[in-house]
Design a protein around this motif. Structure first.
Motif, PDB file in Angstrom:
ATOM      1  N   LEU A 284       4.142  -5.267  -5.341  1.00 27.76           N
ATOM      2  CA  LEU A 284       2.962  -6.027  -5.729  1.00 27.76           C
ATOM      3  C   LEU A 284       3.312  -7.510  -5.760  1.00 27.76           C
ATOM      4  CD1 LEU A 284       0.016  -6.038  -6.875  1.00 27.76           C
ATOM      5  CD2 LEU A 284       1.065  -5.939  -9.161  1.00 27.76           C
TER       6      LEU A 284
ATOM      7  N   LYS B 181       8.319   5.801  -9.742  1.00 29.76           N
ATOM      8  CA  LYS B 181       7.063   5.959 -10.470  1.00 29.76           C
ATOM      9  C   LYS B 181       6.349   4.622 -10.630  1.00 29.76           C
ATOM     10  CE  LYS B 181       8.821   9.835 -13.248  1.00 29.76           C
ATOM     11  NZ  LYS B 181       9.088  10.311 -14.637  1.00 29.76           N
ATOM     12  N   ALA B 182       5.048   4.709 -10.966  1.00 27.69           N
ATOM     13  CA  ALA B 182       4.268   3.502 -11.253  1.00 27.69           C
ATOM     14  C   ALA B 182       4.835   2.796 -12.483  1.00 27.69           C
ATOM     15  CB  ALA B 182       2.804   3.869 -11.478  1.00 27.69           C
TER      16      ALA B 182
ATOM     17  N   GLU C  45       3.854  -0.308 -15.493  1.00 24.57           N
ATOM     18  CA  GLU C  45       2.927  -1.260 -16.090  1.00 24.57           C
ATOM     19  C   GLU C  45       3.723  -2.486 -16.536  1.00 24.57           C
ATOM     20  OE1 GLU C  45      -0.662  -1.589 -19.423  1.00 24.57           O
ATOM     21  OE2 GLU C  45       0.683   0.148 -19.413  1.00 24.57           O
TER      22      GLU C  45
ATOM     23  N   ASN D 225       0.792  -1.232   0.000  1.00 21.09           N
ATOM     24  CA  ASN D 225       0.000   0.000   0.000  1.00 21.09           C
ATOM     25  C   ASN D 225       0.820   1.276   0.000  1.00 21.09           C
ATOM     26  OD1 ASN D 225      -2.545  -1.450   0.217  1.00 21.09           O
ATOM     27  ND2 ASN D 225      -1.949  -1.883   2.339  1.00 21.09           N
ATOM     28  N   GLY D 226       2.138   1.156  -0.030  1.00 15.52           N
ATOM     29  CA  GLY D 226       2.982   2.337  -0.039  1.00 15.52           C
ATOM     30  C   GLY D 226       4.274   2.094   0.722  1.00 15.52           C
TER      31      GLY D 226
ATOM     32  N   THR E 250       5.496   0.942  -4.039  1.00 14.35           N
ATOM     33  CA  THR E 250       4.876  -0.262  -3.512  1.00 14.35           C
ATOM     34  C   THR E 250       5.563  -1.527  -4.016  1.00 14.35           C
ATOM     35  OG1 THR E 250       3.265  -0.572  -5.307  1.00 14.35           O
ATOM     36  CG2 THR E 250       2.635   0.915  -3.507  1.00 14.35           C
TER      37      THR E 250
ATOM     38  N   LYS F 242       1.892   0.240  -8.307  1.00 13.76           N
ATOM     39  CA  LYS F 242       1.764   1.634  -7.889  1.00 13.76           C
ATOM     40  C   LYS F 242       3.089   2.167  -7.368  1.00 13.76           C
ATOM     41  CE  LYS F 242      -3.123   1.073  -6.683  1.00 13.76           C
ATOM     42  NZ  LYS F 242      -4.135   1.139  -5.587  1.00 13.76           N
ATOM     43  N   PRO F 243       3.290   3.477  -7.440  1.00 13.13           N
ATOM     44  CA  PRO F 243       4.576   4.040  -7.002  1.00 13.13           C
ATOM     45  C   PRO F 243       4.835   3.786  -5.524  1.00 13.13           C
ATOM     46  CG  PRO F 243       2.968   5.783  -7.436  1.00 13.13           C
ATOM     47  CD  PRO F 243       2.382   4.520  -7.954  1.00 13.13           C
TER      48      PRO F 243
ATOM     49  N   HIS G 159      -0.419  -5.998 -15.178  1.00 11.66           N
ATOM     50  CA  HIS G 159      -0.554  -5.435 -13.837  1.00 11.66           C
ATOM     51  C   HIS G 159       0.051  -4.038 -13.802  1.00 11.66           C
ATOM     52  CE1 HIS G 159      -1.578  -9.406 -12.091  1.00 11.66           C
ATOM     53  NE2 HIS G 159      -0.687  -9.873 -12.958  1.00 11.66           N
ATOM     54  N   THR G 160      -0.447  -3.210 -12.910  1.00  9.01           N
ATOM     55  CA  THR G 160       0.145  -1.910 -12.632  1.00  9.01           C
ATOM     56  C   THR G 160       0.692  -1.930 -11.211  1.00  9.01           C
ATOM     57  OG1 THR G 160      -1.328  -0.727 -14.132  1.00  9.01           O
ATOM     58  CG2 THR G 160      -0.233   0.571 -12.422  1.00  9.01           C
TER      59      THR G 160
END
Length: 508
Positions: free
Chosen positions: A440, A410-411, A413, A316-317, A438, A435-436, A432-433
């Motif tokens: 995954l 940065k995020a 893809e 989540n960050g 994070t 997020k910056p 999938h993306t």
């Protein structure tokens, strides 16, 4: 003699033809100098060499090799692994050079290749339970060379070093750094050196503990015979036992592959693989959420101390872990920090960034432990290199594999493709993306009819820097066995600069 003038005339004619072809292929807007300079062409590599270390010497182990090249390149290709000689075999061969032909006749045909690839896009697996199985020297050519990867995974069910030990077979080089090695009595750490070439290599080994370089003369000038593998017990090059060491492997001549096998009486065994090149920052992706212990090991090879800010990138960050906000590591020394309860149930990636203007390069890795009491298992996460375009993790099984994708800035893809199985099945892919800031966690895409092991290919489509690792898990006798491999870019494509013919070189 008349041959000289004729040769010059022929050479000039050949160059004129080549220059003529080049002229025909120049774009119109570039012919008059109006357009920008043409960028370098990107072409697929035509040859790849990988080295797999010798598995742990145990009667209770089974090793699986999975070879894979992503589909995409047209044409013919080959990819196969051949056994390297052991140190004693290489010595015997050197003593009997005059009888080489007779030896070949007695031994019969050359050894069969291990897991020879049949086509791109479909993996091939091979398994052995042979105690003392050899190291392997692998070569892929043609359409099988771009992105070729080989995973070596050994399951040891009992004894010292029991557990799941995974190694991503790596390319030869002249220098390697490792962090997290040990020479204490409870550990038996070996460095495996494999020489793929036809000439002997000479290698120096240096250890660094919390006080700096470890005095040793036995680590200098280690001979690695041609196409052979040599194993060195690290405690034999250290006068005093020490934990959380950095190891520097440097070839004076030739090139080698290097990996460290660590076997602990209580924590099982796994491979330490090389860290990315020393750099002022480091990303260590894929710390399991259920880790019971995370040990950070940082070495500073340069002349200046390093001051590092610490971040943990979770699902989540990013946060600054309480109690572990920064690391001060002294020049030439190895620093270790026990980060208890770091992940708190969520998979994360540790990010080390220079602070206060620090530019000192560092070498970093994590020793991660899962389980409790006598049912513990360890694995290692070295600092990873970013995935520029594509990377592949071979040797997966549907329920046992997870990818960790980290975007520290940065995020990003990402496309993840699961290959068919080595025995049967259909491919599948997902996008999938990340997020910056994070990490995954990605399960393998659901495929149809997959049997055997399969490969996961990760492609960075757009966005910022991407770091990746793959975790394999297997429950055995109540022990949560696991192994983690970081996934660098496969470097399947290389840039070839454009060149123009210059006939002025013929004028003296």
């Amino acid at each position: 003699m008349k041959t000289g003038p004729l040769s010059l005339i022929a050479a000039a004619a050949a160059l004129a033809v080549t220059a003529g072809v080049a002229t025909l292929t120049v774009p119109d807007d570039a012919a008059d100098g109006a357009g920008p300079a043409t960028a370098a062409d990107r072409i697929a590599v035509e040859r790849t060499t990988l080295l797999c270390p010798r598995p742990a010497d145990t009667e209770l182990g089974e090793t699986t090799y999975t070879s894979f090249t992503p589909a995409g390149e047209d044409g013919e290709g080959t990819a196969e692994l051949l056994p390297a000689a052991t140190e004693s075999e290489a010595a015997d061969e050197g003593e009997q050079q005059d009888d080489k032909k007779d030896k070949k006749d007695k031994k019969g045909d050359a050894p069969d290749p291990v897991a020879p690839l049949k086509r791109a896009g479909t993996p091939v697996a091979a398994t052995t339970d042979e105690a003392g199985a050899p190291a392997l020297v692998g070569t892929a050519e043609g359409a099988f060379a771009p992105g070729w990867s080989v995973q070596q995974t050994t399951l040891v069910t009992a004894g010292d070093g029991r557990g799941l030990a995974g190694a991503r077979c790596t390319a030869p080089d002249s220098e390697f750094w490792f962090a997290g090695a040990s020479t204490i009595d409870e550990r038996r750490d070996y460095v495996q050196l494999t020489n793929p070439d036809d000439k002997a290599a000479v290698v120096d080994l240096e250890l660094f503990d919390k006080d700096g370089p470890v005095d040793s003369e036995t680590g200098d000038g280690i001979q690695v015979p041609a196409r052979s593998s040599v194993s060195v017990l690290l405690s034999t090059i250290s006068e005093e036992p020490s934990i959380n060491l950095a190891l520097h492997v440097a070839a004076r001549s030739g090139r080698v592959g290097a990996a460290v096998h660590a076997a602990d009486e209580q924590l099982g065994g796994d491979w330490l693989q090389p860290v990315s090149e020393p750099a002022p920052s480091a990303v260590l992706p894929g710390i399991p959420g259920d880790a019971t212990s995370v040990q950070l090991v940082v070495h500073v090879p340069g002349e200046d101390d390093a001051d590092l800010a610490v971040r943990l990138a979770g699902p989540n960050g990013s946060i600054t872990p309480a109690g572990y906000e920064s690391v001060h590591a002294k020049s030439g020394m190895t620093t270790s920090i026990d980060m208890q309860k770091l992940t708190k149930g969520e998979t994360g990636s540790l990010i080390l960034e220079p602070e206060d203007g620090s530019t000192a390069p560092v070498v970093a890795a994590l020793r991660v432990t899962r389980g409790e009491d006598s049912e513990q298992e360890m694995a290692f996460v070295p600092a990873a290199a970013p995935v520029e375009e594509r990377t592949t993790a071979s040797g997966n099984r549907p329920k046992d594999a997870r990818l960790s994708l980290a975007a520290p800035g940065k995020a990003v893809e990402v496309r993840v493709t699961a290959s068919p199985g080595s025995e049967d099945g259909e491919p599948a892919e997902e996008t999938h993306t990340v997020k910056p800031g994070t990490t995954l966690t990605v399960k393998p895409p659901k495929t149809s009819g997959t049997k055997g092991t399969f490969a996961l290919t990760v492609e960075r489509l757009s966005g910022g820097p991407l770091y990746a690792s793959r975790t394999l898990r297997q429950e055995e006798g109540g022990i949560p066995m696991f192994t983690i491999q970081t996934l660098p870019d496969d470097r399947g494509m290389v840039e070839v600069p454009d060149a123009e013919q210059d006939l002025d070189v013929l004028v003296d």
